[in-house]
Motif scaffolding. Sequence first.
Motif, PDB file in Angstrom:
ATOM      1  N   THR A 123       0.829  -1.233   0.117  1.00  0.00           N
ATOM      2  CA  THR A 123       0.102  -0.048   0.132  1.00  0.00           C
ATOM      3  C   THR A 123       0.887   1.167  -0.073  1.00  0.00           C
ATOM      4  O   THR A 123       1.865   1.389   0.823  1.00  0.00           O
ATOM      5  CB  THR A 123      -1.044   0.100   1.331  1.00  0.00           C
ATOM      6  OG1 THR A 123      -1.722  -1.147   1.229  1.00  0.00           O
ATOM      7  CG2 THR A 123      -1.655   1.022   1.385  1.00  0.00           C
ATOM      8  N   ASP A 156      -6.657   3.043  -6.937  1.00  0.00           N
ATOM      9  CA  ASP A 156      -6.069   1.821  -6.300  1.00  0.00           C
ATOM     10  C   ASP A 156      -5.637   2.399  -4.995  1.00  0.00           C
ATOM     11  O   ASP A 156      -4.465   1.925  -4.247  1.00  0.00           O
ATOM     12  CB  ASP A 156      -4.626   1.533  -7.114  1.00  0.00           C
ATOM     13  CG  ASP A 156      -4.750   0.850  -8.155  1.00  0.00           C
ATOM     14  OD1 ASP A 156      -5.620  -0.031  -8.184  1.00  0.00           O
ATOM     15  OD2 ASP A 156      -4.147   1.039  -9.334  1.00  0.00           O
ATOM     16  N   ASP A 171      -6.987   1.335  -1.477  1.00  0.00           N
ATOM     17  CA  ASP A 171      -8.199   0.722  -1.060  1.00  0.00           C
ATOM     18  C   ASP A 171      -8.279   0.190   0.380  1.00  0.00           C
ATOM     19  O   ASP A 171      -8.729  -0.694   0.978  1.00  0.00           O
ATOM     20  CB  ASP A 171      -7.779  -0.820  -1.760  1.00  0.00           C
ATOM     21  CG  ASP A 171      -6.473  -1.439  -1.648  1.00  0.00           C
ATOM     22  OD1 ASP A 171      -5.702  -0.987  -0.920  1.00  0.00           O
ATOM     23  OD2 ASP A 171      -6.152  -2.179  -2.318  1.00  0.00           O
ATOM     24  N   ARG A 189     -12.146  -5.438  -2.507  1.00  0.00           N
ATOM     25  CA  ARG A 189     -11.058  -4.889  -2.609  1.00  0.00           C
ATOM     26  C   ARG A 189     -11.178  -4.018  -1.196  1.00  0.00           C
ATOM     27  O   ARG A 189      -9.892  -3.582  -1.031  1.00  0.00           O
ATOM     28  CB  ARG A 189     -10.873  -4.118  -3.999  1.00  0.00           C
ATOM     29  CG  ARG A 189     -10.817  -4.999  -5.112  1.00  0.00           C
ATOM     30  CD  ARG A 189     -10.788  -4.062  -6.254  1.00  0.00           C
ATOM     31  NE  ARG A 189      -9.831  -3.105  -6.219  1.00  0.00           N
ATOM     32  CZ  ARG A 189      -9.708  -1.888  -6.775  1.00  0.00           C
ATOM     33  NH1 ARG A 189     -10.587  -1.455  -7.667  1.00  0.00           N
ATOM     34  NH2 ARG A 189      -8.668  -1.207  -6.712  1.00  0.00           N
TER      35      ARG A 189
END
Length: 297
Positions: A7, A39, A41, A72
């Motif tokens: 992440t 992206d 999440d 997700r």
Amino acid sequence: MTPLAQTDLVWGAWRARQNQHTREPSGFADLLARCLDLDIDWIDHADIYDDGAVEALHGEALAHLDAEQLKRLHVITKCGVRFPSPGQPGVRTVHYRSDAAYIQQQAEASLKRLGVEQIGLYLLHRPDYLMRADETARALEDLVCAGKVAAYGASNFSIHQLSRLQAASDLPIAAHQIEISVCESSALDDGRLDRAAQASMPLLAWSPLAGGRLFGGSDAFAPVRACLERVQQDMDAGGIDEIALAWLKNLPAHTIPILGTMKPERLERQANAYRQITLDRQDWYALLEAARGAPVP
């Protein structure tokens, strides 16, 4: 491996109910969907944000997402802070709790409000000076063993408080959430950054833009603002916020900014810039000196 290993950015929902669009479940869901498109999440919460109403808003918004989006999405939430408010009857003064019964109670309440079966990362929001580390660690481990929490961590701990909790636990502390930015860089010197780097423990950076103070107001921020503007012009960046966020990328620990904007277009610009901009080492140090108002030793 920490659940945040892959992440690079997190979105923080703290102010969601203060925005005309995101205060409604459908609007909140729109921003969650935009996060996923970018992206991003992981969504950052706490049980005290609007007395739990922000967590509840998240839970209501899930009905507006499809199955793939729900799969997700991951949540971070925090517990441990108590203060006088309508949602905390009987509380007379600000204090902190880390006892097992309270941790279990708050985790169950957050799971229900968030509408999820598992909290991806559960953080102790503030260090409790009365913490019995063995009891606290067992309570957090029990939540992990029960599958209600995937991993646990801490927020705003000192290096010594973090070490005491870790020594009492058989599980690694998965992340440490701290205030860190070009304007709040004490973690560089007090051991928190080094501890995170040594343990491969991600740092979640709250207030990575100094709570908006970089963009005007106090003259105390004028020197760093001027330096940010110079670097912005040199790099042809879209704003000084992009440079301030990029400053965090140079740190030797895996540092993950928590973006707090409620505006989709700003979120997109910041996320894209963060992934594209890398600061020169000399610019990084120039910004540090400008923010601290003194040369490095």
